[in-house]
Write a protein that holds these residues in place. Structure first.
Motif, mmCIF file in Angstrom:
data_model
loop_
_atom_site.group_PDB
_atom_site.id
_atom_site.type_symbol
_atom_site.label_atom_id
_atom_site.label_comp_id
_atom_site.label_asym_id
_atom_site.label_seq_id
_atom_site.Cartn_x
_atom_site.Cartn_y
_atom_site.Cartn_z
ATOM 1 N N ARG A 52 -3.397 47.724 30.503
ATOM 2 C CA ARG A 52 -4.319 48.402 29.598
ATOM 3 C C ARG A 52 -3.893 49.853 29.401
ATOM 4 O O ARG A 52 -3.928 50.386 28.289
ATOM 5 N N ALA A 53 -3.513 50.486 30.497
ATOM 6 C CA ALA A 53 -3.083 51.878 30.402
ATOM 7 C C ALA A 53 -1.814 52.003 29.569
ATOM 8 O O ALA A 53 -1.681 52.913 28.747
ATOM 9 N N GLU A 54 -0.894 51.071 29.763
ATOM 10 C CA GLU A 54 0.371 51.123 29.027
ATOM 11 C C GLU A 54 0.155 50.945 27.523
ATOM 12 O O GLU A 54 0.844 51.569 26.715
ATOM 13 N N ARG A 55 -0.801 50.110 27.150
ATOM 14 C CA ARG A 55 -1.101 49.926 25.727
ATOM 15 C C ARG A 55 -1.595 51.217 25.088
ATOM 16 O O ARG A 55 -1.465 51.422 23.881
ATOM 17 N N ALA A 56 -2.166 52.082 25.916
ATOM 18 C CA ALA A 56 -2.639 53.372 25.416
ATOM 19 C C ALA A 56 -1.612 54.475 25.616
ATOM 20 O O ALA A 56 -1.910 55.654 25.418
ATOM 21 N N GLY A 57 -0.394 54.085 26.020
ATOM 22 C CA GLY A 57 0.668 55.060 26.203
ATOM 23 C C GLY A 57 0.601 55.807 27.512
ATOM 24 O O GLY A 57 1.199 56.883 27.648
ATOM 25 N N ARG A 58 -0.135 55.258 28.483
ATOM 26 C CA ARG A 58 -0.267 55.901 29.791
ATOM 27 C C ARG A 58 0.401 55.043 30.847
ATOM 28 O O ARG A 58 0.211 53.830 30.888
ATOM 29 N N ARG A 59 1.154 55.688 31.723
ATOM 30 C CA ARG A 59 1.846 54.942 32.770
ATOM 31 C C ARG A 59 1.245 55.298 34.129
ATOM 32 O O ARG A 59 0.959 56.457 34.427
ATOM 33 N N ILE A 60 1.055 54.267 34.935
ATOM 34 C CA ILE A 60 0.577 54.454 36.298
ATOM 35 C C ILE A 60 1.096 53.285 37.121
ATOM 36 O O ILE A 60 1.188 52.149 36.618
ATOM 37 N N ILE A 77 -6.718 57.939 32.173
ATOM 38 C CA ILE A 77 -6.759 56.487 32.422
ATOM 39 C C ILE A 77 -8.167 56.067 32.818
ATOM 40 O O ILE A 77 -8.667 55.017 32.384
ATOM 41 N N ARG A 78 -8.799 56.885 33.611
ATOM 42 C CA ARG A 78 -10.186 56.586 33.990
ATOM 43 C C ARG A 78 -11.059 56.528 32.740
ATOM 44 O O ARG A 78 -11.878 55.616 32.581
ATOM 45 N N ALA A 79 -10.910 57.497 31.845
ATOM 46 C CA ALA A 79 -11.693 57.513 30.606
ATOM 47 C C ALA A 79 -11.424 56.272 29.769
ATOM 48 O O ALA A 79 -12.342 55.686 29.176
ATOM 49 N N LEU A 80 -10.155 55.858 29.706
ATOM 50 C CA LEU A 80 -9.792 54.648 28.957
ATOM 51 C C LEU A 80 -10.511 53.434 29.532
ATOM 52 O O LEU A 80 -11.097 52.629 28.785
ATOM 53 N N LEU A 81 -10.472 53.280 30.844
ATOM 54 C CA LEU A 81 -11.081 52.101 31.472
ATOM 55 C C LEU A 81 -12.599 52.126 31.349
ATOM 56 O O LEU A 81 -13.239 51.076 31.207
ATOM 57 N N ILE A 82 -13.187 53.314 31.400
ATOM 58 C CA ILE A 82 -14.635 53.421 31.187
ATOM 59 C C ILE A 82 -14.999 52.965 29.778
ATOM 60 O O ILE A 82 -15.980 52.243 29.564
ATOM 61 N N ALA A 83 -14.199 53.388 28.807
ATOM 62 C CA ALA A 83 -14.466 52.995 27.422
ATOM 63 C C ALA A 83 -14.375 51.492 27.222
ATOM 64 O O ALA A 83 -15.062 50.919 26.370
ATOM 65 N N GLU A 84 -13.552 50.832 28.032
ATOM 66 C CA GLU A 84 -13.352 49.385 27.925
ATOM 67 C C GLU A 84 -14.042 48.654 29.083
ATOM 68 O O GLU A 84 -13.634 47.556 29.468
ATOM 69 N N ALA A 85 -15.113 49.249 29.625
ATOM 70 C CA ALA A 85 -15.688 48.778 30.888
ATOM 71 C C ALA A 85 -16.133 47.318 30.842
ATOM 72 O O ALA A 85 -15.936 46.573 31.804
ATOM 73 N N GLY A 86 -16.755 46.905 29.754
ATOM 74 C CA GLY A 86 -17.229 45.524 29.674
ATOM 75 C C GLY A 86 -16.102 44.523 29.803
ATOM 76 O O GLY A 86 -16.205 43.530 30.540
ATOM 77 N N GLU A 87 -14.998 44.781 29.097
ATOM 78 C CA GLU A 87 -13.837 43.891 29.163
ATOM 79 C C GLU A 87 -13.166 43.961 30.527
ATOM 80 O O GLU A 87 -12.700 42.951 31.066
ATOM 81 N N VAL A 88 -13.114 45.168 31.082
ATOM 82 C CA VAL A 88 -12.505 45.337 32.410
ATOM 83 C C VAL A 88 -13.228 44.488 33.450
ATOM 84 O O VAL A 88 -12.602 43.784 34.263
ATOM 85 N N LEU A 89 -14.548 44.526 33.437
ATOM 86 C CA LEU A 89 -15.306 43.779 34.446
ATOM 87 C C LEU A 89 -15.259 42.279 34.192
ATOM 88 O O LEU A 89 -15.293 41.485 35.145
ATOM 89 N N GLU A 90 -15.179 41.870 32.948
ATOM 90 C CA GLU A 90 -14.997 40.444 32.672
ATOM 91 C C GLU A 90 -13.668 39.970 33.241
ATOM 92 O O GLU A 90 -13.586 38.914 33.885
ATOM 93 N N ASP A 91 -12.614 40.760 33.021
ATOM 94 C CA ASP A 91 -11.307 40.414 33.592
ATOM 95 C C ASP A 91 -11.367 40.354 35.111
ATOM 96 O O ASP A 91 -10.798 39.447 35.734
ATOM 97 N N MET A 92 -12.052 41.328 35.716
ATOM 98 C CA MET A 92 -12.113 41.368 37.174
ATOM 99 C C MET A 92 -12.741 40.093 37.718
ATOM 100 O O MET A 92 -12.228 39.494 38.672
ATOM 101 N N ASN A 93 -13.847 39.675 37.140
ATOM 102 C CA ASN A 93 -14.531 38.486 37.645
ATOM 103 C C ASN A 93 -13.672 37.242 37.491
ATOM 104 O O ASN A 93 -13.673 36.364 38.367
#
Length: 537
Positions: free
Chosen positions: A43-51, A101-117
């Motif tokens: 997800r981060a890479e799609r936004a041009g962020r590397r971690i 990256i934190r801001a990106l994941l917060i913005a996509e929080a619903g999808e992030v948690l669906e993926d996690m489950n």
């Protein structure tokens, strides 16, 4: 199955099931955390962020441990709220990650948690569930789900994937309704959606601290557990017990199959009977004590405030401190006037907002930070410094009479500092005669909002018909008491309201009595008690 408790010998009119541990057995995937961490990196890479994935995995491990502790602590609360998706991701999952990256994941929080489950655990339908759902359908017993979930959407997705979604008339997930078990409202909500009382439903879960407690609080007709890894390991001692514990849902199926048809709908539960308790709810300012402005006290407070605020970036002496307070109080009056028109209730302002934003308006960031840090202590000291309090005639004798009669006394006060109110009553030697204080700065609402009086009535455990309210403001005290049907609403002269307004309140029925002093109220209470043998005629 004659060995079953009576509560399970007759079929329910609705069946409510937990998700994990009942419908599905969840098992942690060995590679699950790595896969989820990799999805966050992607997800981060799609936004041009590397971690790197190692950093993400470390943050995830810490998050899941902390979330476990949070869930255990939440299940001790009476009405716990659920965190939003953005809170779960921002404060837990991504807490250690770089801000973008934190801001990106917060913005996509619903999808992030669906993926996690979906990635962290495998989900397998538990033995007996297909048969149970089919039997409920045959017997026209509506089904609902009541589940704590960070991602209700993933649960809905899993049900659909296994062909089970159509069996359920309603699904209640904590992330979607904003509360989590053992909050009883989740079961109440599901029952209402199925058109039944909780007393006519069986609730089935797998945990003692969340499911059993929630079922008991909601008044479910029966509470059942289907055993999982969580059943025998509650995070703390739980007093409530289930009606039955089955190793798998197969036992639940057998119990339902053997149960007799349900009875007619249960009547609405009657209000718990009250005993013969009586109560006196009493205002503080103008009733227990009268106030007189005291410049010496206020001057000393302003000197201390100036000492806190003065610095190279903000010059504040005692004169300016007094001016800041006066401006803050004027803004506070505007706030109170606006709140009286609010359709959502008459809220009280918190100490931080008063000092940092109203008194500190226009000050330097440093000075505002000082006010924010010192706000609660400043409010207490200011509450005692702005005037000198004098005990009103007859108050001590009135409270002593209440103590002798067994009448519970609760102070109900609109105040900037409940701590100061307690201190003033203690200084007058009254604290041992007062059961509790319900103060607007602590309750969050001001009279005439009924919520502050409702809390006092709950503490007193006395019916409104057996309660007296003693105040001095028709539109605050009498109106709040009338909103809760308090039988005797007594206003005292010599407080903050002129006599004409008090007499008008009595003439209109807003107040039931107007007295000259607390001694007159004591006489009224004695006469009422002697007339019919109770405190309220």
């Amino acid at each position: 199955m004659s060995d079953l408790p009576l509560s399970l010998r007759r079929a329910p009119r609705a069946l409510l099931l937990d998700f994990g541990g009942v419908i599905f057995q969840t098992r942690k995937r060995i590679e699950g955390r790595d896969d989820f961490a990799a999805s966050l990196v992607a997800r981060a890479e799609r936004a041009g962020r590397r971690i790197d994935v190692v950093t993400v995995r470390a943050s995830l491990d810490a998050a899941l441990t902390a979330l476990g502790h949070w869930k255990h602590a939440s299940s001790r609360r009476l009405e716990p709220r659920e965190m939003t998706h953005r809170e779960v991701v921002g404060d837990f999952i991504a807490a250690d990650l770089p801000a973008p990256i934190r801001a990106l994941l917060i913005a996509e929080a619903g999808e992030v948690l669906e993926d996690m489950n979906m990635l962290i655990s495998d989900h397998e339908v538990r033995p007996g569930i297909p048969e149970l759902l089919a039997l409920a359908g045959e017997r026209n017993i509506p089904l609902g789900i009541v589940s704590n979930a960070h991602s209700g959407r993933s649960h809905r997705r899993l049900l659909a994937a296994h062909g089970l979604a159509g069996a359920f008339a309603v699904q209640v997930y904590s992330d979607e309704v904003g509360m989590r078990k053992p909050h009883p409202r989740m079961i109440e909500l599901a029952s209402a959606a199925l058109g039944v009382s909780p007393a006519d439903a069986w609730y089935v879960g797998d945990t003692q601290d969340r499911d059993v407690v929630a079922g008991r609080r909601a008044g479910a007709g029966a509470v059942v557990l289907t055993a999982s890894k969580h059943t025998d390991n509650p995070p703390f001692g739980v007093a409530d017990t289930a009606d039955a514990v089955f190793p798998t849902p197969e036992g639940l199926y057998e119990a339902l199959r053997a149960a007799e048809p349900p009875l007619a709908a249960a009547p609405a539960p009657a209000a718990a009977p009250r005993d013969d308790r009586t109560a006196l709810l009493i205002d503080h300012g103008g009733v227990i004590s009268s106030s007189t402005p005291d410049d010496a006290l206020l001057d000393a407070f302003c000197v201390d405030l100036a000492r806190l605020l003065d610095g190279d970036d903000e010059r504040v002496d005692a004169v300016r401190a007094r001016g800041l307070i006066a401006a803050g109080r004027a803004r506070h009056r505007e706030f109170k006037a606006r709140e009286r028109l609010s359709p959502d209730g008459i809220r009280e302002m918190d100490a931080t907002t008063f000092w940092r934003d109203l008194v500190g308006d226009g000050l330097s960031p440093r000075a505002r930070a000082v006010l924010e840090a010192e706000a609660h202590d400043l409010m207490f000291r200011y509450g005692r410094a702005k005037s000198r309090r004098t005990l009103r005639t007859g108050i001590r004798a009135l409270l002593e009479q209440c103590a002798a009669d067994g009448t519970t006394v609760v102070v109900v006060s609109n105040t900037i500092s409940g701590r100061a109110v307690r201190a003033e009553c203690a200084a007058h030697g009254l604290d041992h005669l007062i059961a509790a204080y319900v103060c607007s700065d602590e309750n969050g609402f001001r009279k005439p909002d009924r919520r502050i009086v409702d809390e006092a009535l709950l503490i007193a455990d006395a019916a409104p018909s057996r309660t007296w309210f003693f105040g001095d403001k028709p539109q605050n005290d009498a109106a709040a008491a009338q909103a809760l049907d308090v039988a005797r609403r007594v206003l005292v002269r010599g407080g903050t309201t002129d006599d004409d307004a008090l007499d008008a309140a009595a003439a209109s029925g807003l107040a039931t009595d107007v007295v000259d002093s607390a001694s007159d109220l004591a006489d009224l209470m004695t006469s009422a008690r002697d007339a019919v043998g109770i405190a309220i005629p």
